[in-house]
Design a protein around this motif. Structure first.
Motif, mmCIF file in Angstrom:
data_model
loop_
_atom_site.group_PDB
_atom_site.id
_atom_site.type_symbol
_atom_site.label_atom_id
_atom_site.label_comp_id
_atom_site.label_asym_id
_atom_site.label_seq_id
_atom_site.Cartn_x
_atom_site.Cartn_y
_atom_site.Cartn_z
ATOM 1 N N VAL A 65 0.838 -1.194 0.000
ATOM 2 C CA VAL A 65 0.000 0.000 0.000
ATOM 3 C C VAL A 65 0.874 1.246 0.000
ATOM 4 O O VAL A 65 1.842 1.338 0.752
ATOM 5 C CB VAL A 65 -0.926 -0.011 1.240
ATOM 6 C CG1 VAL A 65 -1.650 1.299 1.403
ATOM 7 C CG2 VAL A 65 -1.906 -1.177 1.151
ATOM 8 N N THR A 66 0.515 2.213 -0.851
ATOM 9 C CA THR A 66 1.272 3.464 -0.921
ATOM 10 C C THR A 66 0.547 4.619 -0.256
ATOM 11 O O THR A 66 1.161 5.652 -0.002
ATOM 12 C CB THR A 66 1.591 3.825 -2.380
ATOM 13 O OG1 THR A 66 0.362 3.972 -3.106
ATOM 14 C CG2 THR A 66 2.461 2.753 -3.031
ATOM 15 N N ASP A 67 -0.766 4.467 0.007
ATOM 16 C CA ASP A 67 -1.519 5.512 0.702
ATOM 17 C C ASP A 67 -2.767 4.892 1.304
ATOM 18 O O ASP A 67 -3.285 3.892 0.795
ATOM 19 C CB ASP A 67 -1.898 6.639 -0.272
ATOM 20 C CG ASP A 67 -2.340 7.908 0.449
ATOM 21 O OD1 ASP A 67 -1.742 8.234 1.505
ATOM 22 O OD2 ASP A 67 -3.266 8.569 -0.021
ATOM 23 N N VAL A 68 -3.255 5.498 2.382
ATOM 24 C CA VAL A 68 -4.452 5.010 3.061
ATOM 25 C C VAL A 68 -5.285 6.197 3.522
ATOM 26 O O VAL A 68 -4.745 7.250 3.862
ATOM 27 C CB VAL A 68 -4.079 4.085 4.253
ATOM 28 C CG1 VAL A 68 -3.283 4.810 5.300
ATOM 29 C CG2 VAL A 68 -5.312 3.444 4.857
ATOM 30 N N ALA A 69 -6.603 6.025 3.500
ATOM 31 C CA ALA A 69 -7.528 7.041 3.992
ATOM 32 C C ALA A 69 -8.636 6.341 4.773
ATOM 33 O O ALA A 69 -8.956 5.186 4.505
ATOM 34 C CB ALA A 69 -8.126 7.832 2.832
ATOM 35 N N ALA A 70 -9.217 7.051 5.732
ATOM 36 C CA ALA A 70 -10.288 6.481 6.550
ATOM 37 C C ALA A 70 -11.358 7.527 6.816
ATOM 38 O O ALA A 70 -11.063 8.718 6.920
ATOM 39 C CB ALA A 70 -9.718 5.969 7.875
ATOM 40 N N ALA A 71 -12.594 7.062 6.928
ATOM 41 C CA ALA A 71 -13.717 7.929 7.269
ATOM 42 C C ALA A 71 -14.764 7.093 7.990
ATOM 43 O O ALA A 71 -14.838 5.876 7.795
ATOM 44 C CB ALA A 71 -14.325 8.549 6.013
ATOM 45 N N ALA A 72 -15.549 7.744 8.808
ATOM 46 C CA ALA A 72 -16.636 7.065 9.514
ATOM 47 C C ALA A 72 -17.959 7.385 8.837
ATOM 48 O O ALA A 72 -18.235 8.540 8.507
ATOM 49 C CB ALA A 72 -16.683 7.500 10.968
ATOM 50 N N VAL A 73 -18.755 6.350 8.617
ATOM 51 C CA VAL A 73 -20.110 6.511 8.109
ATOM 52 C C VAL A 73 -21.011 5.629 8.959
ATOM 53 O O VAL A 73 -20.827 4.402 8.998
ATOM 54 C CB VAL A 73 -20.223 6.114 6.617
ATOM 55 C CG1 VAL A 73 -21.666 6.231 6.143
ATOM 56 C CG2 VAL A 73 -19.301 6.964 5.757
ATOM 57 N N ASN A 74 -21.945 6.249 9.664
ATOM 58 C CA ASN A 74 -22.903 5.523 10.494
ATOM 59 C C ASN A 74 -22.194 4.566 11.458
ATOM 60 O O ASN A 74 -22.570 3.401 11.592
ATOM 61 C CB ASN A 74 -23.908 4.785 9.610
ATOM 62 C CG ASN A 74 -25.166 4.419 10.357
ATOM 63 O OD1 ASN A 74 -25.488 5.015 11.381
ATOM 64 N ND2 ASN A 74 -25.867 3.429 9.856
ATOM 65 N N ASP A 75 -21.141 5.046 12.093
ATOM 66 C CA ASP A 75 -20.339 4.302 13.070
ATOM 67 C C ASP A 75 -19.548 3.129 12.490
ATOM 68 O O ASP A 75 -19.003 2.323 13.217
ATOM 69 C CB ASP A 75 -21.176 3.829 14.255
ATOM 70 C CG ASP A 75 -21.547 4.978 15.176
ATOM 71 O OD1 ASP A 75 -20.822 5.999 15.183
ATOM 72 O OD2 ASP A 75 -22.549 4.857 15.906
ATOM 73 N N GLU A 76 -19.484 3.026 11.154
ATOM 74 C CA GLU A 76 -18.627 2.030 10.529
ATOM 75 C C GLU A 76 -17.404 2.740 9.960
ATOM 76 O O GLU A 76 -17.479 3.895 9.542
ATOM 77 C CB GLU A 76 -19.358 1.278 9.419
ATOM 78 C CG GLU A 76 -20.468 0.407 9.945
ATOM 79 C CD GLU A 76 -21.117 -0.439 8.879
ATOM 80 O OE1 GLU A 76 -21.490 -1.567 9.209
ATOM 81 O OE2 GLU A 76 -21.260 0.019 7.726
ATOM 82 N N LEU A 77 -16.273 2.038 9.949
ATOM 83 C CA LEU A 77 -15.023 2.595 9.444
ATOM 84 C C LEU A 77 -14.859 2.227 7.980
ATOM 85 O O LEU A 77 -14.756 1.050 7.641
ATOM 86 C CB LEU A 77 -13.844 2.062 10.255
ATOM 87 C CG LEU A 77 -12.467 2.573 9.858
ATOM 88 C CD1 LEU A 77 -12.353 4.068 10.143
ATOM 89 C CD2 LEU A 77 -11.388 1.793 10.596
ATOM 90 N N GLN A 78 -14.861 3.221 7.119
ATOM 91 C CA GLN A 78 -14.626 3.034 5.687
ATOM 92 C C GLN A 78 -13.134 3.280 5.442
ATOM 93 O O GLN A 78 -12.597 4.286 5.904
ATOM 94 C CB GLN A 78 -15.435 4.048 4.875
ATOM 95 C CG GLN A 78 -16.904 4.067 5.180
ATOM 96 C CD GLN A 78 -17.667 3.006 4.441
ATOM 97 O OE1 GLN A 78 -17.338 2.659 3.306
ATOM 98 N NE2 GLN A 78 -18.698 2.474 5.073
ATOM 99 N N VAL A 79 -12.480 2.372 4.727
ATOM 100 C CA VAL A 79 -11.041 2.497 4.484
ATOM 101 C C VAL A 79 -10.752 2.331 2.998
ATOM 102 O O VAL A 79 -11.272 1.413 2.359
ATOM 103 C CB VAL A 79 -10.240 1.448 5.292
ATOM 104 C CG1 VAL A 79 -8.744 1.600 5.042
ATOM 105 C CG2 VAL A 79 -10.549 1.559 6.778
ATOM 106 N N ALA A 80 -9.927 3.223 2.471
ATOM 107 C CA ALA A 80 -9.476 3.132 1.085
ATOM 108 C C ALA A 80 -7.950 3.057 1.074
ATOM 109 O O ALA A 80 -7.281 3.714 1.868
ATOM 110 C CB ALA A 80 -9.955 4.335 0.283
ATOM 111 N N PHE A 81 -7.432 2.226 0.196
ATOM 112 C CA PHE A 81 -5.988 2.042 0.039
ATOM 113 C C PHE A 81 -5.613 2.278 -1.420
ATOM 114 O O PHE A 81 -6.360 1.894 -2.317
ATOM 115 C CB PHE A 81 -5.570 0.599 0.355
ATOM 116 C CG PHE A 81 -5.870 0.120 1.735
ATOM 117 C CD1 PHE A 81 -5.007 0.390 2.785
ATOM 118 C CD2 PHE A 81 -7.008 -0.630 1.982
ATOM 119 C CE1 PHE A 81 -5.273 -0.083 4.059
ATOM 120 C CE2 PHE A 81 -7.280 -1.105 3.258
ATOM 121 C CZ PHE A 81 -6.409 -0.823 4.296
ATOM 122 N N VAL A 82 -4.449 2.860 -1.658
ATOM 123 C CA VAL A 82 -3.859 2.852 -2.991
ATOM 124 C C VAL A 82 -2.796 1.764 -2.960
ATOM 125 O O VAL A 82 -1.898 1.771 -2.108
ATOM 126 C CB VAL A 82 -3.218 4.207 -3.367
ATOM 127 C CG1 VAL A 82 -2.530 4.100 -4.729
ATOM 128 C CG2 VAL A 82 -4.265 5.303 -3.388
#
Length: 113
Positions: A54-71
Motif C-alpha cells: 500500500v502506498t496511501d491510506v484514507a479512513a472515514a466514519a459513516v454511520n459508526d462504521e469505518l470506511q477504508v481506502a488504500f492505494v
C-alpha cells in the motif's frame, strides 16, 4: 505493535478512535483503536488486505462504521469496511474505468444523518 510506520489514517466511530496504518514500506497494514474506555488495540490486516503493498491510506466514519481506502503499489484503489460488529468486509477494487493518471493518493470522507 507495528514498527516502521509509513502512513496513518484516522477516523472517529461513536466514542472510539480508529486508526489504519501501513508499515514496512506499505507491505503490512494494521488497524488500531482507542476505545472510549481508554484501552488500545492493534491488529494486523493481513487477512483483510492480503499480499498488497500500500502506498496511501484514507479512513472515514459513516454511520459508526469505518470506511477504508488504500492505494496499492500497482495503482489500484481498494476499499473495505470495518462494521460496527468489528468484522471487516472483503476488499474490493474501486472501478476507475475512464479515470486517467497514476494513483498516488486517496482521500475519503463520510457523512451521517
Amino acid at each position: 505493535a507495528p514498527t516502521g510506520i509509513a502512513d496513518v489514517a484516522v477516523a472517529g466511530t461513536g466514542n472510539d478512535l480508529q486508526l489504519v496504518l501501513t508499515a514496512e514500506n506499505g507491505a503490512k497494514q494494521y488497524h488500531g483503536a482507542r476505545f472510549f474506555s481508554g484501552q488500545w488495540v492493534f491488529n494486523s490486516l493481513s487477512s483483510v488486505v492480503s499480499g498488497v503493498t500500500v502506498t496511501d491510506v484514507a479512513a472515514a466514519a459513516v454511520n459508526d462504521e469505518l470506511q477504508v481506502a488504500f492505494v496499492a503499489a500497482d495503482g489500484r484503489v481498494l476499499h473495505t469496511v470495518r462494521q460496527v460488529s468489528g468484522n471487516w468486509t472483503g476488499v474490493g477494487s474501486v472501478d476507475l474505468t475512464g479515470v486517467t493518471g497514476t494513483r498516488t493518493g486517496v482521500s475519503i470522507t463520510g457523512t451521517y444523518n
